[in-house]
Design an enzyme around this catalytic site. Structure first.
Site, mmCIF file in Angstrom:
data_model
loop_
_atom_site.group_PDB
_atom_site.id
_atom_site.type_symbol
_atom_site.label_atom_id
_atom_site.label_comp_id
_atom_site.label_asym_id
_atom_site.label_seq_id
_atom_site.Cartn_x
_atom_site.Cartn_y
_atom_site.Cartn_z
ATOM 1 N N CYS A 133 -21.369 9.545 -8.040
ATOM 2 C CA CYS A 133 -22.447 10.503 -7.325
ATOM 3 C C CYS A 133 -21.895 10.732 -5.841
ATOM 4 C CB CYS A 133 -23.785 9.760 -7.469
ATOM 5 S SG CYS A 133 -24.050 9.514 -9.101
ATOM 6 N N GLU A 134 -20.873 11.427 -5.557
ATOM 7 C CA GLU A 134 -20.682 11.785 -4.414
ATOM 8 C C GLU A 134 -19.799 13.056 -4.469
ATOM 9 O OE1 GLU A 134 -20.911 10.249 -1.489
ATOM 10 O OE2 GLU A 134 -21.478 8.336 -2.138
ATOM 11 N N GLY A 194 6.209 3.576 7.005
ATOM 12 C CA GLY A 194 5.850 4.720 7.175
ATOM 13 C C GLY A 194 6.718 5.738 6.624
ATOM 14 N N ARG A 246 -7.706 8.112 -2.454
ATOM 15 C CA ARG A 246 -6.954 8.814 -1.270
ATOM 16 C C ARG A 246 -7.239 10.275 -1.334
ATOM 17 N NH1 ARG A 246 -2.076 9.707 -1.710
ATOM 18 N NH2 ARG A 246 -1.574 9.402 0.705
ATOM 19 N N TYR A 291 -1.501 2.619 -2.394
ATOM 20 C CA TYR A 291 -2.759 2.684 -2.004
ATOM 21 C C TYR A 291 -3.571 3.478 -2.950
ATOM 22 C CZ TYR A 291 -0.160 1.755 2.409
ATOM 23 O OH TYR A 291 0.785 1.195 3.325
ATOM 24 N N GLU A 338 9.111 -2.604 7.386
ATOM 25 C CA GLU A 338 7.896 -2.999 6.762
ATOM 26 C C GLU A 338 7.450 -1.570 5.896
ATOM 27 O OE1 GLU A 338 5.285 -3.163 10.037
ATOM 28 O OE2 GLU A 338 6.028 -5.306 10.483
ATOM 29 N N PRO A 339 8.278 -1.289 4.890
ATOM 30 C CA PRO A 339 7.878 -0.213 4.071
ATOM 31 C C PRO A 339 6.879 -0.720 2.713
ATOM 32 C CG PRO A 339 9.933 -1.122 3.264
ATOM 33 C CD PRO A 339 9.522 -1.853 4.384
ATOM 34 N N GLY A 340 6.022 0.207 2.689
ATOM 35 C CA GLY A 340 5.171 -0.076 1.596
ATOM 36 C C GLY A 340 5.115 1.213 0.692
ATOM 37 N N TYR A 394 -8.405 10.807 2.476
ATOM 38 C CA TYR A 394 -7.230 11.397 3.521
ATOM 39 C C TYR A 394 -7.009 12.893 2.983
ATOM 40 C CZ TYR A 394 -5.653 6.548 3.452
ATOM 41 O OH TYR A 394 -5.633 5.094 3.503
#
Ligand SMILES: *Cc1c(COP(=O)(O)O)cnc(C)c1O
Length: 427
Positions: A353-354, A249, A322, A381, A283-285, A326
């Site tokens: 097409c969005e 996190g 992302r 990510y 648990e770092p990502g 988000y």
């Protein structure tokens, strides 16, 4: 002047944006666009900074830093981290296969995620992973059965939900009561007592993970204090855990966010642990890979509009979701340093097409058709969340290693995208 570029090793040299001195224009010319470019030194440095902070806080007490594979699962990335002594936090059998293929050791793997299948449990048990992070009683019961069928005992942590507000975007906040993740804190002690009596289960640890992209260590430390308290309660129940894990996190700087001071964070975790004879797991990502990568993209068209103007680029939400998912902000900068001051304001958009297919809103950029842009802080990510929406092949991935750029994943071909499909009538 604009803020310094936060992605590792990325700076202008002689008018061209470079990563550790390697021209990103050259990389685009060699590997085409869109392309993700990572820095080996960026990954190693981020890991080592955290490792050193934890080592300084822990002294001779044991700890393992388990990289959250879902943040960036390219084999080259995993291999670099395995060589640095990292463990791995996985969320699927596929990620375990990647870790093993990349030279990671199963004995340093923890398996997170709330929907593990029997097949995934069996694969991980046979591989001999360090721990399963269990998120429900139903999952615990299934793991018990699978382990017993194999004549094994599954090492287990419960991922408890400490009900701490991570104060991050709701889609990446995971530690509150209304969230799908984890075992309710108040239930945890009972569930541990059950687990301790299961023939296929070996209680190994306590785990939590409250959210992602945290810019303040206080909620992480609060969660740690709560799970250390739980471990003490368990000890009173005669259940001694081997490790305690406050999850991942730790956030990064995308724009101007403060970064958590790793030495203070590690010291606070250690002070919560005191002299308890347990291993500390992390648990770092994002914090390891986020600022070790950029996404290079080319301007296809400049499209002036009535209300706003657009740069239509060849990367899209299928490459980097992302911003759409988000409302995340990634800095976007020109690869050729603008000489004059001919910047204008653009939305940087992809061809998908969005309406949500926007990489950045209202950016001051100097760009014309054919120019290259770099989307910064795209190492976490990014590629891992990419898709083939609109039948767009996924990007290539390149690793800058010292002064050379190496292809670490080939760009997909169109044929690969429908290789598994067939018509039900003859063509
Ligand atoms: C995603 C995840 C992580 C990593 O989160 P970051 O914010 O990238 O550090 C760690 N633990 C668990 C259980 C996760 O789901």
């Amino acid at each position: 002047m604009s803020a310094p570029l936060s992605t590792f090793g990325v700076e202008y040299r002689a008018g061209t944006l470079c990563m550790e001195g390697v021209s990103l224009a050259q990389i685009a010319a060699q590997f085409d666009t869109p392309v993700f470019v990572y820095s080996r030194a960026g990954i190693s440095n981020a890991f080592s900074h955290l490792d050193q902070a934890v080592k300084a806080a822990r002294g001779t007490r044991p700890y393992t830093i388990c990289f959250a594979v879902k943040a960036n699962s390219n084999l080259a990335v995993l291999n670099i981290l395995a060589k640095l002594g990292a463990g791995f936090d996985i969320v699927s059998g596929g990620e375990l296969a990647r870790v093993l293929k990349a030279g990671g050791s199963a004995s340093k793997v923890v398996f997170s995620g709330l929907g593990k299948t029997s097949a995934e449990m069996s694969f991980a048990l046979k591989a001999g992973i360090k721990c399963f992070n269990i998120e429900s009683e139903a999952e615990l019961e299934r793991l018990d059965q699978v382990a017993q069928q194999l004549g094994l005992r599954a090492p287990v942590s419960l991922r408890v939900n400490p009900n701490v507000d991570a104060k991050t975007h709701p889609y990446i906040s995971t530690g509150l009561k209304n969230n799908k993740f984890g075992v309710a804190f108040d239930r945890a002690r009972d569930v541990y007592r059950r687990a301790a009596n299961m023939a296929g289960i070996q209680v190994a640890g306590v785990d939590c993970h409250i959210g992602s992209q945290l810019t303040d260590a206080a909620p992480l430390v609060e969660a740690m204090q709560k799970i250390v308290g739980l471990a003490d309660d368990l000890a009173r129940d005669g259940i001694q855990v081997h490790h305690i894990c406050p999850g991942g996190g730790v956030g990064i700087t995308y724009q101007d966010e403060e970064q958590i001071r790793l030495d203070a964070y590690a010291a606070a975790l250690q002070s919560a642990l005191g002299d308890r004879p347990v291993e500390l797991l992390l648990e770092p990502g994002r914090a390891i890979v986020g600022n070790a990568g950029v996404l290079l993209t080319r301007v296809e068209y400049v499209k002036p509009g009535e209300a706003k103007s657009f740069l239509v680029v060849d990367a899209a939400m299928n490459d980097l979701i992302r911003p759409a998912l988000y409302q995340a902000h990634h800095r976007i900068t020109e690869v050729a340093e603008p000489a004059g001051n001919d910047r204008a304001t653009y939305d940087v958009v992809g061809p998908v097409c969005e309406s949500a297919d926007v990489l950045g809103y209202s950016r001051e950029l100097s760009a014309k058709q054919g120019d290259l842009l770099a989307v910064l802080s795209a190492g976490a990510y990014g590629f891992v969340m990419s898709s083939n929406y609109n039948t767009r092949p996924r990007s290539a991935e390149v690793m800058v290693d010292a002064s050379t750029a190496k292809l670490v994943r080939a760009r997909e071909t169109i044929e690969e995208l429908f290789a598994g499909e067939q018509a039900i009538d003859e063509a």
